[in-house]
Each structure stands twice: as structure tokens, then as C-alpha cells.
Design a protein around this motif. Structure first.
Motif, PDB file in Angstrom:
ATOM      1  N   VAL A  71       0.843  -1.202   0.000  1.00 39.11           N
ATOM      2  CA  VAL A  71       0.000   0.000   0.000  1.00 39.11           C
ATOM      3  C   VAL A  71       0.875   1.248   0.000  1.00 39.11           C
ATOM      4  O   VAL A  71       0.690   2.172  -0.809  1.00 39.11           O
ATOM      5  CB  VAL A  71      -0.939  -0.004   1.215  1.00 39.11           C
ATOM      6  N   VAL A  72       1.843   1.294   0.912  1.00 39.45           N
ATOM      7  CA  VAL A  72       2.745   2.444   0.991  1.00 39.45           C
ATOM      8  C   VAL A  72       3.555   2.579  -0.293  1.00 39.45           C
ATOM      9  O   VAL A  72       3.746   3.690  -0.809  1.00 39.45           O
ATOM     10  CB  VAL A  72       3.678   2.304   2.213  1.00 39.45           C
ATOM     11  N   ALA A  73       4.031   1.453  -0.827  1.00 38.21           N
ATOM     12  CA  ALA A  73       4.821   1.485  -2.058  1.00 38.21           C
ATOM     13  C   ALA A  73       4.002   2.057  -3.221  1.00 38.21           C
ATOM     14  O   ALA A  73       4.517   2.840  -4.030  1.00 38.21           O
ATOM     15  CB  ALA A  73       5.325   0.092  -2.399  1.00 38.21           C
ATOM     16  N   ALA A  74       2.725   1.664  -3.307  1.00 42.86           N
ATOM     17  CA  ALA A  74       1.867   2.178  -4.382  1.00 42.86           C
ATOM     18  C   ALA A  74       1.653   3.688  -4.247  1.00 42.86           C
ATOM     19  O   ALA A  74       1.688   4.424  -5.239  1.00 42.86           O
ATOM     20  CB  ALA A  74       0.523   1.450  -4.363  1.00 42.86           C
ATOM     21  N   ILE A  75       1.456   4.155  -2.998  1.00 44.16           N
ATOM     22  CA  ILE A  75       1.259   5.590  -2.771  1.00 44.16           C
ATOM     23  C   ILE A  75       2.521   6.369  -3.119  1.00 44.16           C
ATOM     24  O   ILE A  75       2.469   7.414  -3.788  1.00 44.16           O
ATOM     25  CB  ILE A  75       0.845   5.841  -1.307  1.00 44.16           C
ATOM     26  N   LEU A  76       3.689   5.863  -2.676  1.00 42.44           N
ATOM     27  CA  LEU A  76       4.946   6.557  -2.962  1.00 42.44           C
ATOM     28  C   LEU A  76       5.265   6.547  -4.456  1.00 42.44           C
ATOM     29  O   LEU A  76       5.781   7.537  -4.993  1.00 42.44           O
ATOM     30  CB  LEU A  76       6.082   5.900  -2.174  1.00 42.44           C
ATOM     31  N   ALA A  77       4.961   5.433  -5.134  1.00 37.16           N
ATOM     32  CA  ALA A  77       5.193   5.378  -6.578  1.00 37.16           C
ATOM     33  C   ALA A  77       4.298   6.380  -7.305  1.00 37.16           C
ATOM     34  O   ALA A  77       4.704   6.976  -8.314  1.00 37.16           O
ATOM     35  CB  ALA A  77       4.931   3.966  -7.095  1.00 37.16           C
ATOM     36  N   GLU A 128       3.442   7.149 -11.089  1.00 33.43           N
ATOM     37  CA  GLU A 128       2.769   5.940 -11.526  1.00 33.43           C
ATOM     38  C   GLU A 128       1.300   6.008 -11.060  1.00 33.43           C
ATOM     39  O   GLU A 128       1.037   6.177  -9.876  1.00 33.43           O
ATOM     40  CB  GLU A 128       3.448   4.699 -10.942  1.00 33.43           C
ATOM     41  N   PRO A 129       0.354   5.886 -11.984  1.00 32.99           N
ATOM     42  CA  PRO A 129      -1.047   6.068 -11.610  1.00 32.99           C
ATOM     43  C   PRO A 129      -1.545   4.984 -10.656  1.00 32.99           C
ATOM     44  O   PRO A 129      -1.115   3.833 -10.701  1.00 32.99           O
ATOM     45  CB  PRO A 129      -1.784   5.982 -12.957  1.00 32.99           C
ATOM     46  N   VAL A 130      -2.449   5.382  -9.768  1.00 33.53           N
ATOM     47  CA  VAL A 130      -3.120   4.453  -8.864  1.00 33.53           C
ATOM     48  C   VAL A 130      -4.554   4.288  -9.355  1.00 33.53           C
ATOM     49  O   VAL A 130      -5.340   5.235  -9.324  1.00 33.53           O
ATOM     50  CB  VAL A 130      -3.110   4.972  -7.410  1.00 33.53           C
ATOM     51  N   GLY A 131      -4.895   3.097  -9.832  1.00 35.59           N
ATOM     52  CA  GLY A 131      -6.221   2.848 -10.364  1.00 35.59           C
ATOM     53  C   GLY A 131      -7.237   2.548  -9.279  1.00 35.59           C
ATOM     54  O   GLY A 131      -6.911   2.460  -8.080  1.00 35.59           O
ATOM     55  N   LEU A 132      -8.466   2.373  -9.716  1.00 38.86           N
ATOM     56  CA  LEU A 132      -9.548   2.101  -8.774  1.00 38.86           C
ATOM     57  C   LEU A 132      -9.312   0.788  -8.029  1.00 38.86           C
ATOM     58  O   LEU A 132      -9.521   0.708  -6.809  1.00 38.86           O
ATOM     59  CB  LEU A 132     -10.883   2.047  -9.525  1.00 38.86           C
ATOM     60  N   ALA A 133      -8.864  -0.243  -8.743  1.00 42.44           N
ATOM     61  CA  ALA A 133      -8.620  -1.541  -8.100  1.00 42.44           C
ATOM     62  C   ALA A 133      -7.540  -1.430  -7.029  1.00 42.44           C
ATOM     63  O   ALA A 133      -7.644  -2.031  -5.951  1.00 42.44           O
ATOM     64  CB  ALA A 133      -8.225  -2.578  -9.151  1.00 42.44           C
ATOM     65  N   GLN A 134      -6.479  -0.655  -7.300  1.00 43.93           N
ATOM     66  CA  GLN A 134      -5.420  -0.482  -6.315  1.00 43.93           C
ATOM     67  C   GLN A 134      -5.934   0.250  -5.083  1.00 43.93           C
ATOM     68  O   GLN A 134      -5.591  -0.099  -3.949  1.00 43.93           O
ATOM     69  CB  GLN A 134      -4.243   0.289  -6.930  1.00 43.93           C
ATOM     70  N   ALA A 135      -6.748   1.269  -5.316  1.00 38.96           N
ATOM     71  CA  ALA A 135      -7.307   2.020  -4.182  1.00 38.96           C
ATOM     72  C   ALA A 135      -8.205   1.131  -3.333  1.00 38.96           C
ATOM     73  O   ALA A 135      -8.147   1.164  -2.090  1.00 38.96           O
ATOM     74  CB  ALA A 135      -8.085   3.225  -4.703  1.00 38.96           C
ATOM     75  N   ILE A 136      -9.045   0.324  -3.988  1.00 40.80           N
ATOM     76  CA  ILE A 136      -9.922  -0.586  -3.246  1.00 40.80           C
ATOM     77  C   ILE A 136      -9.092  -1.622  -2.481  1.00 40.80           C
ATOM     78  O   ILE A 136      -9.356  -1.916  -1.314  1.00 40.80           O
ATOM     79  CB  ILE A 136     -10.906  -1.286  -4.213  1.00 40.80           C
ATOM     80  N   GLY A 137      -8.061  -2.182  -3.154  1.00 38.28           N
ATOM     81  CA  GLY A 137      -7.203  -3.157  -2.491  1.00 38.28           C
ATOM     82  C   GLY A 137      -6.510  -2.578  -1.271  1.00 38.28           C
ATOM     83  O   GLY A 137      -6.436  -3.217  -0.218  1.00 38.28           O
ATOM     84  N   GLY A 138      -5.988  -1.362  -1.396  1.00 37.33           N
ATOM     85  CA  GLY A 138      -5.347  -0.711  -0.257  1.00 37.33           C
ATOM     86  C   GLY A 138      -6.297  -0.485   0.901  1.00 37.33           C
ATOM     87  O   GLY A 138      -5.943  -0.694   2.069  1.00 37.33           O
TER      88      GLY A 138
END
Length: 281
Positions: A246-252, A258-268
């Protein structure tokens, strides 16, 4: 609890440093622990020993202080090797299954009570990581051997967490971290010399990434988690691993665009909900 969350967030930044490193994965892992000794030893020199801190006296004490570092070195080597053999999503997810092995070992070896609520929270958090990494379809592109090596990494990180948890009742946080970090560096060096063509980065930026990885993710993150293990069960503490994607996706998203999609947001969000459920258990 605050130290645990801060430690998980600090370690969660490690994939960014690793991605931007100018040396290979094994060399990056070596510098991660070797450079972390600088702030750990400096802090030990400048502070007064806390009340209740004891020195190792018997050979078994030294062996127990070295053991977490051996586990950590094998974990880092296996995870970095898996990154070269399977997909990044698979390697990250499977290496982050350490909480499962910590929970099983706590129950099987130490007869720790594991509630149904905690298991439900753990399962929810893992499901969130799967969604974050693209769902079952996104994990199908991996290599079976590489996936297996990532699972081995998770098992050895579980051993690291359990060993640290046992030591916290006998030794101070800084003493544990110095011994375990030094032993990890000693174990990583020969593996690095065999596996990597070069040990040193070529620029100041490369060194900055290695120092950031060592100071923030290891000296900062691991110290915070080691401190928390004196007050929280190992099984729950290991759940901070699931914060890392989760933190890695936010920092990326923030640092690398690097875009954060809806699926990534829901997963986080599901990961965070799972950790909250597990906390109640």
C-alpha cells in the motif's frame, strides 16, 4: 501501535529505493544492512544504556542475537532472487505472506492463542493485497520456481520476526538491531560478491538511494518494529508487512508519477480494514 505503523510505513518505502538503486539486487540488499550499522552504532555510543538492559553472557546469548540476522539475510537474498525469476507482483505478494507463517508458528511452537477474528482480519488483508496487485489474473504470469523462492523468503522473514520477538524480553532494541544487522551484512557480503558484477554505485544519486534504504527502511523501520515487539504479539506485528504494498503504491504515485487505479485504491482500503479487524482480535 504507533511505532508499529511507522515501522511498516518506513519499510514500505524500500521498493522505491530498490527500484532506483544503481547496483544489482544482492548488492542493494548488502548495503541496506551494512550502511544501517552507521546510525545504529552511533546511537549506541551517544545514549546511556536503558535500565534493565543486559549484556550477552553465554554463547547461547550470542547465537540468539546473530540468528535473526541470518534469517534476514536469507529472506533478502531469496526475495531479490525471486524478483529476477517471477513477476514483481507475485514476488511482492508471496514474500509478504510472512504473517501467515508467523501466526502458524506462534500457534504450533509457542501455543499462542489465535482468535477467529484475527484470522478473519489476516485473510481480509491478504485479499486486499491480491486485489492491489491486479487480482488472480494479474498473478498468473509468474514462474513456479520463482514463486516458490518468494514463499521461502516469507518463511525466513517469519523466522526473523519470531526470533526478534523472543529476544525483546531479554535485550534492548538497539543491542538486538546492531547484532542482527551486522550478522545479516556478514552473510550477505559473500552472496553479493558471487552474484553481482559490481558492488559500488556509480554516482552520488546511487549512494543516496542506498543510504535512504539503509537509514529509513532498515534503521528506521526495523527499529520501530523491534521496539513494538516488546508490547505487541509477533503475529499482529507481522501484519505491518501487508502495509508495504500500500505504501509502495502511494509513494510510486507521488514520486514516480505511476497512476493508482480504482482496483489499487480498493485493495489498499481492504488491507487497512483487514488490519483493523485483526487488531480487534
Amino acid at each position: 501501535m504507533t511505532a508499529l505503523l511507522l515501522g511498516g510505513a518506513a519499510i514500505g518505502g524500500s521498493p522505491i529505493f530498490v527500484r532506483l538503486s544503481e547496483v544489482g539486487p544482492m548488492a542493494t540488499a548488502f548495503w541496506r544492512v551494512a550502511l544501517a550499522l552507521i546510525p545504529l552504532v552511533a546511537w549506541s555510543w551517544f545514549r546511556n544504556a536503558p535500565a534493565g538492559d543486559r549484556r550477552p553472557q553465554q554463547l547461547s546469548d550470542y547465537a540468539m542475537l546473530i540468528l535473526p540476522g541470518v534469517f534476514l539475510a536469507i529472506d533478502l537474498a531469496a526475495w531479490h532472487l525471486s524478483l529476477t525469476m517471477t513477476s514483481v507482483a507475485n514476488a511482492t505478494l508471496l514474500a509478504n505472506l510472512a504473517p501467515v507463517f508467523v501466526t502458524l508458528a506462534s500457534w504450533a511452537l509457542f501455543r499462542a492463542q489465535v482468535s477467529g477474528v484475527f484470522v478473519a482480519g489476516l485473510a481480509t488483508a491478504i485479499a486486499g493485497v491480491v486485489i492491489l496487485k491486479g487480482g488472480p489474473a494479474g498473478l498468473a504470469a509468474g514462474n513456479l520456481l520463482g514463486d516458490g523462492i518468494a514463499v521461502v523468503a516469507a518463511m525466513f522473514y517469519a523466522g526473523y520476526i519470531l526470533a526478534i520477538g523472543k529476544l525483546r524480553s531479554r535485550f534492548d532494541t538497539n543491542r538486538i538491531m546492531i547484532w542482527s544487522t551486522a550478522s545479516a551484512a556478514v552473510c550477505m557480503l559473500p552472496m553479493t560478491l558471487v552474484a553481482e558484477p559490481t558492488l559500488f554505485p556509480a554516482s552520488a544519486f546511487g549512494w543516496a538511494m542506498l543510504f535512504g534504504l539503509a537509514f529509513v527502511s532498515h534503521a528506521g523501520g526495523q527499529v520501530a518494529i523491534t521496539y513494538a515487539l516488546a508490547y505487541l504479539p509477533a503475529a499482529f506485528s507481522s501484519l505491518t508487512l501487508l502495509l508495504q504494498p500500500v505504501v509502495a503504491a502511494i509513494l510510486a504515485w507521488v514520486l514516480l508519477s505511476e497512476p493508482v487505479g480504482l482496483a489499487q485504491a480498493i485493495g489498499g482500503a481492504i488491507v487497512l480494514v483487514g488490519i483493523l479487524i485483526a487488531r480487534r482480535g
